[in-house]
Design a protein around this motif. Structure first.
Motif, PDB file in Angstrom:
ATOM      1  N   PHE A 158     -32.460 -43.538  55.145  1.00  0.00           N
ATOM      2  CA  PHE A 158     -33.595 -44.048  56.164  1.00  0.00           C
ATOM      3  C   PHE A 158     -33.195 -43.997  57.590  1.00  0.00           C
ATOM      4  O   PHE A 158     -33.867 -43.356  58.396  1.00  0.00           O
ATOM      5  N   ILE A 159     -32.163 -44.773  57.790  1.00  0.00           N
ATOM      6  CA  ILE A 159     -31.777 -45.015  59.165  1.00  0.00           C
ATOM      7  C   ILE A 159     -31.048 -43.658  59.916  1.00  0.00           C
ATOM      8  O   ILE A 159     -31.607 -43.277  60.935  1.00  0.00           O
ATOM      9  N   SER A 182     -34.169 -41.099  60.245  1.00  0.00           N
ATOM     10  CA  SER A 182     -34.887 -41.288  61.197  1.00  0.00           C
ATOM     11  C   SER A 182     -34.438 -40.977  62.778  1.00  0.00           C
ATOM     12  O   SER A 182     -35.158 -40.540  63.447  1.00  0.00           O
ATOM     13  N   LEU A 217     -34.602 -37.251  62.880  1.00  0.00           N
ATOM     14  CA  LEU A 217     -36.043 -36.703  63.113  1.00  0.00           C
ATOM     15  C   LEU A 217     -36.489 -37.134  64.763  1.00  0.00           C
ATOM     16  O   LEU A 217     -37.232 -36.328  65.247  1.00  0.00           O
ATOM     17  N   LEU A 236     -43.376 -39.594  58.457  1.00  0.00           N
ATOM     18  CA  LEU A 236     -42.281 -40.283  59.131  1.00  0.00           C
ATOM     19  C   LEU A 236     -42.055 -39.662  60.561  1.00  0.00           C
ATOM     20  O   LEU A 236     -42.024 -40.136  61.381  1.00  0.00           O
ATOM     21  N   PHE A 267     -34.584 -48.795  67.647  1.00  0.00           N
ATOM     22  CA  PHE A 267     -35.355 -47.816  67.118  1.00  0.00           C
ATOM     23  C   PHE A 267     -35.843 -47.935  65.670  1.00  0.00           C
ATOM     24  O   PHE A 267     -37.122 -47.688  65.534  1.00  0.00           O
ATOM     25  N   ILE A 268     -34.991 -48.440  64.698  1.00  0.00           N
ATOM     26  CA  ILE A 268     -35.356 -48.534  63.461  1.00  0.00           C
ATOM     27  C   ILE A 268     -36.548 -49.826  63.394  1.00  0.00           C
ATOM     28  O   ILE A 268     -37.426 -49.700  62.487  1.00  0.00           O
ATOM     29  N   VAL A 299     -39.678 -48.213  64.291  1.00  0.00           N
ATOM     30  CA  VAL A 299     -40.193 -47.327  63.259  1.00  0.00           C
ATOM     31  C   VAL A 299     -40.596 -48.448  62.093  1.00  0.00           C
ATOM     32  O   VAL A 299     -41.801 -48.034  61.727  1.00  0.00           O
ATOM     33  N   ILE A 300     -40.099 -49.303  61.642  1.00  0.00           N
ATOM     34  CA  ILE A 300     -40.619 -49.952  60.527  1.00  0.00           C
ATOM     35  C   ILE A 300     -41.868 -50.716  60.727  1.00  0.00           C
ATOM     36  O   ILE A 300     -42.466 -51.305  59.817  1.00  0.00           O
TER      37      ILE A 300
END
Lengths: 139, 126
Positions: A71-72, A75, A78, B26, B46-47, B50-51
């Motif tokens: 997922f990391i 992402s 993307l 996503l 960033f993550i 995103v979450i």
């Protein structure tokens, strides 16, 4: 606005990593359900029992851990390139699996499979090239 | 007892559809952030961003859904068969990226995507 849509070497390496993880996840999930191939899921409670058994397998948990990592990685990919470029280029795991079984397991690859491998390769190169802005340099 | 093959195909199609929704939500979540990710520290921030987005959670829910359906399919059908049918999501994602995310396509991108799908089918069937 960060508008760098070109696929760089760094992004290719990330795509490679996500492919390896993806293959690992497929392997783990298949392993976690392999033991109950004869299990018949007819009702909702059957489905619950089936899921419970699958989640008691360590392969399932290793697979889920890999899902968090992917997922990391995904992402990050993307955030840098188009979805319609990332998805097709990520398909080279379909090439890796037969090639690794050729190299490590000495399995034979049929003519049809070779032609499939070359089609995927040609497709990935086409999509890769389509993502490149003519003005900017290569890579 | 054998499960109807049409039912398996239907399930693979639903799981592919879940994959398409996952990737689209996503990507659109990440597009809305407009964040430039460079360096490990930035990846972490960033993550976290995103979450925090509902669309990312929608992606997560559809991943789980797709996974559950796919797990069930894998226990019933041949992996090769499942793989080759599942490859249709490449085309679905390409169409959706073009229509919904407004990504610009050249003919070579369509051609490449279709070649990949044909290649996957050839690899899986042999």
């Amino acid at each position: 606005m960060p508008n760098k849509k070109n696929v760089t070497v760094k992004i290719l390496l990330l795509l490679l990593l996500s492919d390896i993880l993806e293959t690992f996840i497929h392997f783990c999930f298949k392993k976690s359900v392999l033991t109950q191939a004869d299990f018949m899921v007819r009702t909702l409670s059957d489905a619950f029992t089936f899921s419970k058994a699958a989640f008691s397998s360590p392969f399932m948990w290793a697979g889920l851990m890999a899902v968090a990592v992917i997922f990391i990685v995904w992402s990050t990919i993307l955030s840098k390139i188009d979805l319609s470029v990332a998805i097709p280029i990520a398909s080279f795991s379909y090439i890796f699996v037969p090639l690794t079984s050729l190299i490590f397991l000495h399995e034979k690859i049929s003519a049809l499979r070779w032609s499939g491998i070359f089609m995927i390769l040609a497709g990935v190169i086409l999509v890769f090239l389509s993502s490149h802005n003519k003005k900017s340099g290569f890579l | 007892m054998k499960i109807n093959i049409l039912f398996i195909i239907f399930l693979i199609f639903i799981s592919s559809l879940c994959d398409v929704i996952r990737e689209l939500s996503l990507k659109s979540a990440i597009n809305s952030l407009n964040f430039n990710v460079d360096g490990i520290k930035k990846v972490f921030i960033f993550i976290m961003k995103v979450i925090a987005l509902p669309k990312a959670w929608m992606a997560f829910v559809f991943s789980i859904l797709s996974l559950l359906i796919y797990l069930f399919v894998l226990s019933k059908a041949d992996l090769n068969f499942a793989f080759s049918l599942d490859s249709m999501h490449y085309v679905l994602i390409a169409i959706a990226s073009h229509l919904i995310l407004k990504e610009k396509f050249e003919i070579s991108r369509w051609l490449g995507t279709i070649l990949i799908v044909l290649g996957i089918i050839a690899v899986s069937m042999s």
